[in-house]
Scaffold this active site. Structure first.
Site, PDB file in Angstrom:
ATOM      1  N   ALA A   8       0.884  -1.411   0.428  1.00 62.05           N
ATOM      2  CA  ALA A   8       0.001   0.016  -0.021  1.00 62.05           C
ATOM      3  C   ALA A   8       0.838   1.513  -0.376  1.00 62.05           C
ATOM      4  O   ALA A   8       0.991   2.167   1.263  1.00 62.05           O
ATOM      5  CB  ALA A   8      -0.566  -0.510   1.087  1.00 62.05           C
ATOM      6  N   HIS A  54       6.584   6.000   1.267  1.00 63.45           N
ATOM      7  CA  HIS A  54       7.628   4.348   1.249  1.00 63.45           C
ATOM      8  C   HIS A  54       8.638   4.828  -0.022  1.00 63.45           C
ATOM      9  O   HIS A  54      10.086   4.363  -0.412  1.00 63.45           O
ATOM     10  CB  HIS A  54       6.586   3.564   0.761  1.00 63.45           C
ATOM     11  CG  HIS A  54       6.264   2.635   1.630  1.00 63.45           C
ATOM     12  ND1 HIS A  54       4.224   3.509   1.554  1.00 63.45           N
ATOM     13  CD2 HIS A  54       6.350   2.365   2.719  1.00 63.45           C
ATOM     14  CE1 HIS A  54       4.588   2.433   2.666  1.00 63.45           C
ATOM     15  NE2 HIS A  54       4.567   2.234   3.258  1.00 63.45           N
ATOM     16  N   GLN A  94      10.030   2.008  16.440  1.00 61.43           N
ATOM     17  CA  GLN A  94      10.031   0.795  15.616  1.00 61.43           C
ATOM     18  C   GLN A  94      11.689   1.169  15.575  1.00 61.43           C
ATOM     19  O   GLN A  94      12.119   0.205  15.118  1.00 61.43           O
ATOM     20  CB  GLN A  94       9.332   0.522  14.296  1.00 61.43           C
ATOM     21  CG  GLN A  94      10.104  -0.191  13.446  1.00 61.43           C
ATOM     22  CD  GLN A  94       8.945  -0.249  12.298  1.00 61.43           C
ATOM     23  OE1 GLN A  94       8.275  -0.847  11.804  1.00 61.43           O
ATOM     24  NE2 GLN A  94       8.938   0.247  11.114  1.00 61.43           N
ATOM     25  N   SER A 100       0.189   4.265   5.208  1.00 64.46           N
ATOM     26  CA  SER A 100      -0.739   3.774   4.474  1.00 64.46           C
ATOM     27  C   SER A 100      -2.711   3.686   4.833  1.00 64.46           C
ATOM     28  O   SER A 100      -3.953   3.209   4.344  1.00 64.46           O
ATOM     29  CB  SER A 100      -0.768   2.154   4.071  1.00 64.46           C
ATOM     30  OG  SER A 100       0.444   1.929   4.150  1.00 64.46           O
ATOM     31  N   ARG A 101      -2.899   3.625   6.634  1.00 63.55           N
ATOM     32  CA  ARG A 101      -3.644   3.878   6.925  1.00 63.55           C
ATOM     33  C   ARG A 101      -4.949   4.806   6.461  1.00 63.55           C
ATOM     34  O   ARG A 101      -6.164   4.588   6.646  1.00 63.55           O
ATOM     35  CB  ARG A 101      -4.159   3.487   8.083  1.00 63.55           C
ATOM     36  CG  ARG A 101      -3.596   2.188   9.017  1.00 63.55           C
ATOM     37  CD  ARG A 101      -3.573   2.029  10.288  1.00 63.55           C
ATOM     38  NE  ARG A 101      -3.107   0.246  10.773  1.00 63.55           N
ATOM     39  CZ  ARG A 101      -1.835  -0.271  10.857  1.00 63.55           C
ATOM     40  NH1 ARG A 101      -0.715   0.636  10.560  1.00 63.55           N
ATOM     41  NH2 ARG A 101      -1.459  -1.192  11.185  1.00 63.55           N
TER      42      ARG A 101
END
Length: 278
Positions: A32, A37, A153, A186-187
């Protein structure tokens, strides 16, 4: 641009590159793809002879089955987006290729993974650390590129690589935002039109709080005021909005460099996360 679906064919090509003395950069994603990205791909392309983008919706880092089921899967669109960026290949394995039936190993990073996201998404970082470790082994990458949007992360991955002596350089890349300040994710495509119009208030409230904190305003009062602003604007539950150390993620009662303001907030059915330097 090649597409690999199995580890053996990926490794065969990477081994050929390595014999030629070529460096390999990897951009791990769950697909997605968006401009965030693609900025990682550009960074990888600038620093590496060969670039691999991995696309794998990792079931082990979803603690909510509905979130896993609803996560967008757009491999054909993703491949079309990557084509102009000089990517050498996409690694898009099936779940059984990554986690065969007898799979029995979990990579867990204590401390850093047990707070913030770890509190609200139990098991998430174990799943992420496990798949990232596998992807590093599968791709044999020299460098791996991660966005700073997922700040916690990034710190977990850096600790994992240091602790396990994995020979890959972790490169953090700046968060890419839409013109209105919303961090790309992506969300975001799951937001309604009304929610998308409201979403940038999160970053605005965080930036205003950061300015106040740097000026010496009390931390608790400043963060409470930011949460109140979000509630008044129409956001749902604030899971966390906290001032933390940038590397160790330790809570800070006053700004100590380097510091980071991190947030996770619900807007309708979508959970937004963001972070900024303070």
């Amino acid at each position: 641009m090649k597409i690999w679906h199995d580890v053996a064919s990926l490794r065969a090509d990477v081994a050929g590159w390595k014999r030629q003395g070529l460096s390999v950069g990897v951009v791990p994603t769950m697909g997605a793809l968006h401009e965030g990205h693609l900025s990682l791909v550009e960074a990888a392309r600038a620093a590496s002879d060969r670039v691999i983008v991995t696309i794998f919706v990792n079931p082990k880092q979803f603690n909510n089955p509905d979130d896993l089921a609803n996560y967008p899967r757009t491999e054909e669109r993703d491949a079309a987006l990557l084509a102009p960026y000089g990517v050498d290949g996409i690694f898009a394995p099936a779940p059984a290729e990554v986690y065969p039936a007898d799979f029995a190993t979990t990579v867990s990073v204590s401390g850093l993974s047990e707070t913030l996201e770890g509190t609200f998404r139990p098991g998430h970082f174990d799943g992420m650390a496990t798949v990232v470790t596998k992807l590093f082994g599968m791709t044999q990458a020299d460098r791996a590129f991660f966005g700073e949007k997922d700040w916690q992360q990034l710190q977990v991955v850096r600790r994992l690589v240091a602790d396990l002596n994995i020979a890959v350089e972790i490169v953090g890349c700046p968060t890419v935002r839409d013109a209105d300040g919303l961090a790309m994710s992506s969300r975001n495509m799951r937001l309604t039109a009304a929610e998308r119009a409201l979403a940038p208030v999160l970053n605005t409230a965080m930036r205003e709080a950061a300015v106040a904190l740097r000026a010496g305003a009390p931390v608790a009062d400043t963060l409470a005021a930011a949460e109140a602003r979000l509630a008044a604007a129409g956001f749902g539950r604030v899971e966390y909005l906290e001032l933390r150390g940038a590397a160790d993620l330790a809570p800070q009662g006053a700004v100590q460099d380097p510091a980071r303001l991190l947030a996770a907030v619900w807007l309708g059915a979508v959970r937004l996360i963001d972070n900024i330097a303070v």
